[in-house]
Scaffold this motif. Structure first.
Motif, PDB file in Angstrom:
ATOM      1  N   PRO A 169       0.840  -1.201   0.000  1.00  0.00           N
ATOM      2  CA  PRO A 169       0.000   0.000   0.000  1.00  0.00           C
ATOM      3  C   PRO A 169       0.878   1.255   0.000  1.00  0.00           C
ATOM      4  O   PRO A 169       1.947   1.269   0.602  1.00  0.00           O
ATOM      5  N   LYS A 170       0.409   2.284  -0.681  1.00  0.00           N
ATOM      6  CA  LYS A 170       1.258   3.460  -0.895  1.00  0.00           C
ATOM      7  C   LYS A 170       1.055   4.565   0.136  1.00  0.00           C
ATOM      8  O   LYS A 170       1.790   5.544   0.156  1.00  0.00           O
ATOM      9  N   GLY A 171       0.018   4.444   0.965  1.00  0.00           N
ATOM     10  CA  GLY A 171      -0.204   5.489   1.943  1.00  0.00           C
ATOM     11  C   GLY A 171      -1.258   5.084   2.960  1.00  0.00           C
ATOM     12  O   GLY A 171      -1.772   3.958   2.918  1.00  0.00           O
ATOM     13  N   GLU A 172      -1.557   6.021   3.887  1.00  0.00           N
ATOM     14  CA  GLU A 172      -2.532   5.719   4.940  1.00  0.00           C
ATOM     15  C   GLU A 172      -3.458   6.906   5.143  1.00  0.00           C
ATOM     16  O   GLU A 172      -3.030   8.060   5.047  1.00  0.00           O
ATOM     17  N   LEU A 173      -4.707   6.607   5.463  1.00  0.00           N
ATOM     18  CA  LEU A 173      -5.656   7.663   5.815  1.00  0.00           C
ATOM     19  C   LEU A 173      -6.148   7.392   7.231  1.00  0.00           C
ATOM     20  O   LEU A 173      -6.558   6.269   7.535  1.00  0.00           O
ATOM     21  N   ILE A 174      -6.077   8.412   8.090  1.00  0.00           N
ATOM     22  CA  ILE A 174      -6.642   8.267   9.438  1.00  0.00           C
ATOM     23  C   ILE A 174      -8.029   8.908   9.390  1.00  0.00           C
ATOM     24  O   ILE A 174      -8.172  10.052   8.927  1.00  0.00           O
ATOM     25  N   ILE A 175      -9.026   8.178   9.844  1.00  0.00           N
ATOM     26  CA  ILE A 175     -10.383   8.737   9.746  1.00  0.00           C
ATOM     27  C   ILE A 175     -11.042   8.820  11.126  1.00  0.00           C
ATOM     28  O   ILE A 175     -10.585   8.188  12.079  1.00  0.00           O
ATOM     29  N   ASP A 176     -12.106   9.606  11.234  1.00  0.00           N
ATOM     30  CA  ASP A 176     -12.751   9.790  12.541  1.00  0.00           C
ATOM     31  C   ASP A 176     -13.775   8.686  12.827  1.00  0.00           C
ATOM     32  O   ASP A 176     -14.083   7.868  11.973  1.00  0.00           O
TER      33      ASP A 176
END
Ligand code: GLU
Length: 368
Positions: free
Chosen positions: A276-283
């Motif tokens: 995977p090329k990146g990460e998203l932190i979500i609420d």
């Protein structure tokens, strides 16, 4: 009947359907095939043709009679024959007011994810413009280590990357038989295969290699690829005129039902990415929405890690930084940095262009 619910159909035709044993081009047959496609086209079905014939037509043009061509010979002959092949399609299909385009693929174009996404996009754009892509392997460039080698497997890969519903392999046999029909009189045509491993375990596939241009072996390999891609497959005799109509009317063919749904196949493909090329932190709210089957919107994104482009494979983490889903991002990391926390209807104003409203669409996402 088989094609009623199919929206995207890939049809593979072998060289023996285009050129007969006396090396004569089967023009009437090709016209009858074009007529069938006109009918499918009028029903808004999206069609891709995978056609062999570059080498056969090249040999014809160059008066070359040798069999067992060396690789370098066949590369040169294919470069001559591919023009002949496309001319033949273009002349025939224009009579039916069908637009065609040429797509030449090499193995990496379907095996590498980034390149396969590119190829998929090209096919989608051609569909949108109402052009029928005519695909062949780029035989002039391909060397033995980087070759599909047969168009049965090439066609199944094309079906896989384009998310096709059905692949039709038009061959010079009616389908898969219980025994080799050219040797055994009591050989029976198998009409339906629901479970590839179980239903064909007693059949001597290797003993049927002489049937069809790529043999039965490569057709079964193609069926395996399709089955895991959520695509049904048909082997049918293409020697008849109006071959697609024949399948619909007579059902004298072998139908392979795919094991899993297209959506399931796509999700499996997403999760199988190695890096995977990146990460998203979500609420918390966005996490709840995702777990109830909704798409990820910009409003729920708190932070972006990594630099990635549109279409990249990314991890989705909750506010405690625990990974719980993966998906394909519809935006680049740069774009997400600008739109995170914003309402979907503000995206166009912020970016200055129209785009999707979901950052990760639910169909492109899988919980882990
Ligand atoms: N790509 C080859 C050609 O166009 C044919 C491969 C096959 O017949 O499967 O001549």
């Amino acid at each position: 009947m088989h094609l009623k619910n199919s929206k995207i159909i890939v049809i593979k035709i072998g060289s023996s359907l285009l050129v007969d044993e006396n090396k004569k081009i089967r023009k009437k047959w090709l016209s009858s095939f074009a007529k069938d496609l006109k009918k499918l086209n009028s029903k808004k079905k999206k069609i891709i043709i995978v056609s062999s014939g570059a080498i056969a037509l090249g040999c014809k043009k160059m008066n070359y009679n040798k069999t067992n061509l060396r690789l370098d010979e066949s590369q040169a002959i294919a470069s001559v024959g591919q023009i002949e092949l496309m001319n033949l399609f273009s002349q025939t299909f224009s009579k039916f007011k069908l637009n065609i385009s040429q797509v030449l693929l090499t193995l990496e174009d379907t095996e590498e994810r980034r390149r396969s996404i590119n190829a998929k996009r090209t096919f989608e754009n051609l569909f949108r413009l109402n052009y029928i892509p005519v695909v062949n392997e780029n035989d002039t460039i391909a060397t033995s280590e980087i070759k599909y080698g047969d168009n049965d497997r090439l066609a199944s890969r094309v079906a896989q990357i384009t998310n096709a519903d059905t692949l039709i392999l038009l061959s010079d046999v009616d389908g898969l038989f219980t025994k080799n029909p050219k040797i055994f009189e009591d050989a029976k045509l198998i009409k339906r295969v629901n479970n590839l491993n179980k239903d064909i375990q007693n059949i001597n596939i290797k003993g049927m290699t002489k049937l069809g241009s790529g043999g039965m072996n490569t057709k079964i390999e193609a069926a395996k690829i399709c089955s895991l891609a959520g695509c049904d497959m048909i082997i049918a005799n293409g020697l008849y005129h109006n071959p697609i109509n024949q399948i619909e009317k007579n059902n004298n063919c072998t139908f392979f039902k795919s094991k899993i749904s297209k959506l399931h196949a796509r999700k499996k493909w997403i999760i199988s990415s190695i890096s995977p090329k990146g990460e998203l932190i979500i609420d918390e709210g966005a996490k709840r929405a995702l777990l109830s089957g909704k798409s990820l919107l910009a409003a729920g994104i708190k932070k972006v890690y990594g630099k990635f482009s549109k279409g990249a494979h990314i991890k989705i983490l909750d506010f405690k930084k625990k990974e719980f889903a993966r998906g394909l991002s519809s935006f680049s990391s740069e774009e997400i940095n600008k739109i995170m926390g914003c309402h979907s209807n503000e995206i166009q104003k912020i970016l200055g262009y129209i785009s999707k409203s979901e950052v990760v669409h639910k169909d492109d996402m899988v919980e882990i």
